[in-house]
Design an enzyme around this catalytic site. Structure first.
Site, PDB file in Angstrom:
ATOM      1  N   ARG A  77      25.127  -1.307 -31.116  1.00  0.00           N
ATOM      2  CA  ARG A  77      26.765  -1.396 -31.155  1.00  0.00           C
ATOM      3  C   ARG A  77      27.438  -1.382 -30.048  1.00  0.00           C
ATOM      4  NH1 ARG A  77      31.249   1.654 -33.876  1.00  0.00           N
ATOM      5  NH2 ARG A  77      32.535   0.166 -34.934  1.00  0.00           N
ATOM      6  N   ILE A 103      36.639  -3.905 -34.114  1.00  0.00           N
ATOM      7  CA  ILE A 103      35.111  -3.963 -34.906  1.00  0.00           C
ATOM      8  C   ILE A 103      35.446  -3.354 -35.810  1.00  0.00           C
ATOM      9  CG2 ILE A 103      34.347  -2.404 -32.925  1.00  0.00           C
ATOM     10  CD1 ILE A 103      31.759  -3.464 -33.081  1.00  0.00           C
ATOM     11  N   SER A 104      34.632  -3.692 -37.127  1.00  0.00           N
ATOM     12  CA  SER A 104      34.903  -2.680 -38.215  1.00  0.00           C
ATOM     13  C   SER A 104      33.990  -1.260 -38.133  1.00  0.00           C
ATOM     14  CB  SER A 104      34.411  -3.449 -39.353  1.00  0.00           C
ATOM     15  OG  SER A 104      35.302  -4.422 -39.634  1.00  0.00           O
ATOM     16  N   LYS A 105      34.113  -0.528 -39.052  1.00  0.00           N
ATOM     17  CA  LYS A 105      33.390   0.515 -38.969  1.00  0.00           C
ATOM     18  C   LYS A 105      32.099   0.398 -39.440  1.00  0.00           C
ATOM     19  CE  LYS A 105      37.393   3.752 -40.641  1.00  0.00           C
ATOM     20  NZ  LYS A 105      37.729   4.649 -41.561  1.00  0.00           N
TER      21      LYS A 105
END
Length: 257
Positions: A77, A103-105
């Site tokens: 990530r 960017i999503s969790k």
């Protein structure tokens, strides 16, 4: 044009919708032979131990699908966020990626992908992602799905995702530049559709492009006026809608920019 396993004509590269379509979708690839490599070793953010610690936290939070956990453990990530934010990459937090997007969790990515994996059709067929962003979720999807189409309306993010994904050489992941609200009919029907932005309702084009037996997972504003995660299962008898927990995603917008 290429032939699908069932003999159906499939779009070649580059793929564009007809010129009369407002989407003018252009297709590229996050290309070359699929990389199925062992989890990398290393130090710091490059260490697989850092990602495994994140995976253990996700498991403790209720994520249990083996393929989803393996994919999250494999995709680095920190390579999808700005260098200045890399030390926060494996925390359960959303991070800015530019152009007002995030960017999503990791927990949200895991939750949504697990939901489509648990759908009646699973991810055995093609999956459409609405909102490529920096490309992280697309990379995770490519490790659990047979084939992934990911569409982004912002040129800057489309280009950033292409650069982020190129070193991974994922032949089953195809990047599209176009209006995600229109979906990508040339690749339909889809076993699953997943969206990384939420509007007042779900575009009818998405439901139309979903295969019978397919599942759509997306944020949407419910009757209570809150944004919740919504699951649509398309059955032979009709549409089944399930509203889940409250979420907070960036707004769904039309057009390209």
């Amino acid at each position: 044009m290429t032939q699908s396993p069932g003999g159906r004509q499939r779009p070649g590269f580059p793929a564009r919708l007809p010129s009369s379509s407002p989407a003018q979708v252009r297709r590229t690839a996050a290309e070359a032979p699929a990389a199925r490599v062992a989890p990398p070793t290393g130090v710091g953010m490059d260490s697989s131990a850092v990602r495994m610690a994140m995976v253990r936290r996700l498991q403790a939070g209720g994520v249990s699908h083996p393929a989803v956990l393996a994919a999250l453990g494999a995709v680095e990530r920190h390579r999808f966020v700005d260098t200045a934010l890399a030390t926060q990459a494996y925390e359960d937090t959303s991070l800015p990626i530019g152009l007002g997007q995030t960017i999503s969790k990791p927990s949200v990515v895991a939750r949504m992908i697990e939901l489509i994996c648990q759908g009646p059709a699973g991810v055995a067929g093609r999956v459409l992602e609405i909102g490529t962003g920096c490309g992280y979720q697309a990379a995770v999807l490519s490790r659990v799905a047979r084939e992934v189409y990911s569409i982004e309306r912002l040129r800057g993010l489309h280009d950033k995702a292409r650069e982020n994904l190129r070193p991974l050489r994922l032949s089953n992941l195809h990047l599209l530049f176009g209006d995600g609200m229109l979906g990508f009919p040339a690749g339909a029907p889809y076993a699953a559709i997943i969206a990384a932005a939420g509007g007042n309702d779900l575009p009818s084009a998405w439901i139309d492009q979903l295969a019978v037996g397919g599942r759509l997972v997306a944020p949407a504003v419910t009757a209570a006026g809150r944004q919740n995660l919504v699951v649509i299962d398309k059955t032979a008898a009709g549409i089944v809608r399930t509203e889940l927990e409250a979420v907070h995603f960036v707004p769904l917008k039309s057009g390209i920019a």
